[in-house]
Design a protein around this motif. Structure first.
Motif, short mmCIF file in Angstrom:
data_model
loop_
_atom_site.label_atom_id
_atom_site.label_comp_id
_atom_site.label_asym_id
_atom_site.label_seq_id
_atom_site.Cartn_x
_atom_site.Cartn_y
_atom_site.Cartn_z
N LEU A 201 24.26 81.06 24.81
CA LEU A 201 24.86 82.34 25.00
C LEU A 201 26.30 82.41 24.24
O LEU A 201 27.18 81.72 24.83
CB LEU A 201 24.86 82.84 26.45
N TYR A 202 25.92 83.28 23.51
CA TYR A 202 27.29 83.52 22.68
C TYR A 202 28.01 84.90 23.06
O TYR A 202 27.12 85.97 23.37
CB TYR A 202 27.38 83.62 21.12
N ALA A 203 28.97 85.28 23.32
CA ALA A 203 29.47 86.51 24.00
C ALA A 203 30.84 87.09 23.53
O ALA A 203 31.52 85.97 23.01
CB ALA A 203 29.38 86.67 25.62
N ASP A 204 31.05 88.26 23.73
CA ASP A 204 32.63 88.84 23.19
C ASP A 204 33.52 88.64 24.31
O ASP A 204 34.54 89.06 24.04
CB ASP A 204 32.54 90.26 22.72
N ARG A 205 33.04 87.90 25.46
CA ARG A 205 34.08 87.69 26.68
C ARG A 205 33.51 86.74 27.49
O ARG A 205 32.08 86.70 27.41
CB ARG A 205 34.21 89.02 27.39
N PRO A 206 34.30 86.02 28.47
CA PRO A 206 33.69 85.23 29.19
C PRO A 206 32.56 85.98 30.29
O PRO A 206 32.69 87.04 30.55
CB PRO A 206 34.85 84.64 29.99
N LEU A 207 31.68 85.05 30.48
CA LEU A 207 30.54 85.59 31.44
C LEU A 207 30.53 84.91 32.90
O LEU A 207 31.04 83.65 33.04
CB LEU A 207 29.05 85.23 30.77
N THR A 208 30.40 85.87 33.67
CA THR A 208 30.33 85.24 35.25
C THR A 208 28.95 84.51 35.34
O THR A 208 28.00 84.75 34.58
CB THR A 208 30.34 86.30 36.13
N THR A 209 28.79 83.75 36.38
CA THR A 209 27.60 82.82 36.57
C THR A 209 26.49 83.97 36.88
O THR A 209 25.54 83.83 36.26
CB THR A 209 27.89 82.22 37.89
N ALA A 210 26.64 85.03 37.49
CA ALA A 210 25.73 86.24 37.67
C ALA A 210 25.06 86.82 36.59
O ALA A 210 23.87 87.17 36.16
CB ALA A 210 26.16 87.18 38.54
N ALA A 211 26.08 86.87 35.42
CA ALA A 211 25.73 87.38 34.32
C ALA A 211 24.81 86.61 33.34
O ALA A 211 23.92 86.96 32.88
CB ALA A 211 26.96 87.77 33.38
N ILE A 212 25.16 85.24 33.38
CA ILE A 212 24.55 84.26 32.77
C ILE A 212 22.88 84.16 33.48
O ILE A 212 21.92 84.02 32.55
CB ILE A 212 25.30 82.86 32.80
N GLU A 213 22.93 84.36 34.62
CA GLU A 213 21.58 84.26 35.13
C GLU A 213 20.81 85.54 35.18
O GLU A 213 19.48 85.35 34.77
CB GLU A 213 21.81 84.13 36.78
N ALA A 214 21.41 86.68 34.78
CA ALA A 214 20.74 87.77 34.39
C ALA A 214 20.27 87.67 33.14
O ALA A 214 19.14 88.15 32.83
CB ALA A 214 21.76 88.80 34.48
N VAL A 215 20.76 87.03 32.22
CA VAL A 215 20.56 86.78 30.96
C VAL A 215 19.28 85.88 30.68
O VAL A 215 18.33 86.03 30.07
CB VAL A 215 21.66 86.45 29.97
N LEU A 216 19.32 84.69 31.36
CA LEU A 216 18.55 83.62 31.43
C LEU A 216 17.21 84.00 31.90
O LEU A 216 16.01 83.54 31.61
CB LEU A 216 19.18 82.28 31.88
N HIS A 217 17.26 84.70 33.21
CA HIS A 217 16.21 85.17 34.01
C HIS A 217 16.08 86.78 34.17
O HIS A 217 16.08 87.28 35.08
CB HIS A 217 16.13 84.46 35.14
N PRO A 218 15.45 87.13 32.96
CA PRO A 218 15.67 88.65 33.04
C PRO A 218 14.28 89.26 33.76
O PRO A 218 13.54 88.77 34.22
CB PRO A 218 15.35 89.21 31.32
#
Length: 218
Positions: A201-218
């Protein structure tokens, strides 16, 4: 499912091939044209998708050359492409931004798609792009993706822009870096981990754990 579209999309909605039952749930309505529905860059015309794009999109998404990094994702039926296009239209209706159809300026032939769409219940922007192999190596993906990021930041700068890709997709990795995105996550890919797939996951800012989970498990 209720699909609300612009008048231009409504005119060609039958081209999507909805069943008679599905059409009962399709609502076409007029609305103000989004600021971003027809965007122009130095070399590209970036336009809101319409029903008439289905055939050209399927030609692109069924091309094995496009899926060398992820053969399992290739579209093997027009129905798969139709579902994708329907989703794109819904995303535009919800956020006034989504996947663009990419063409060279002043040309009619589709060469790909690119854009930012709201995902995760409106909590992050998904940056995605896919071009015809014949259009690779000319900087078109970077040009279109940069325009998409600019539009996303103008609409909702409080939300992260995320590009999700497989580690062995080196071209997309280089592009994400070129766009100024930083690696925010590296780990097993939920869809291909049995075959050793690694998701980045590449992003324009650091991602929270919750945000990472939301991306990985939509």
């Amino acid at each position: 499912m209720v699909l609300s579209t612009t008048s231009e999309s409504c005119a060609g909605i039958d081209a999507l091939g909805f069943s008679r039952q599905d059409r009962m749930f399709v609502v076409c309505q007029h609305r103000d044209v989004s600021l971003y529905e027809h965007t122009r860059t130095t070399r590209l015309a970036l336009d809101h998708p319409v029903a008439g794009d289905l055939t050209a999109l399927h030609d692109l998404y069924s091309d094995p050359r496009v899926w060398s990094h992820a053969p399992h994702a290739r579209h093997t039926s027009v129905g798969a492409t139709r579902s994708m296009l329907t989703k794109w239209l819904s995303e535009w209706e919800a956020a006034s931004l989504g996947q663009w159809i990419v063409r060279r300026a002043h040309e009619s032939q589709l060469i790909g798609n690119a854009g930012c769409a709201l995902r995760g219940g409106g909590t992050w922007w998904n940056l995605a792009y896919r071009l015809d192999p014949a259009a690779h190596g000319q900087g078109y993906a970077a040009e279109a993706a940069a325009a998409a990021m600019t539009a996303a930041h103008e609409l909702r700068s409080d939300l992260p822009v995320v590009a999700s890709l497989l580690e062995h997709n080196e071209a997309s990795r280089r592009l994400a870096t070129r766009l100024g995105l930083d690696l925010a996550y590296r780990g097993p890919d939920p869809k291909t981990q049995d075959n050793g797939g690694v998701r980045l996951l590449y992003a324009d800012r650091p991602l929270t754990t919750a945000a990472i989970e939301a991306v990985l498990h939509p």
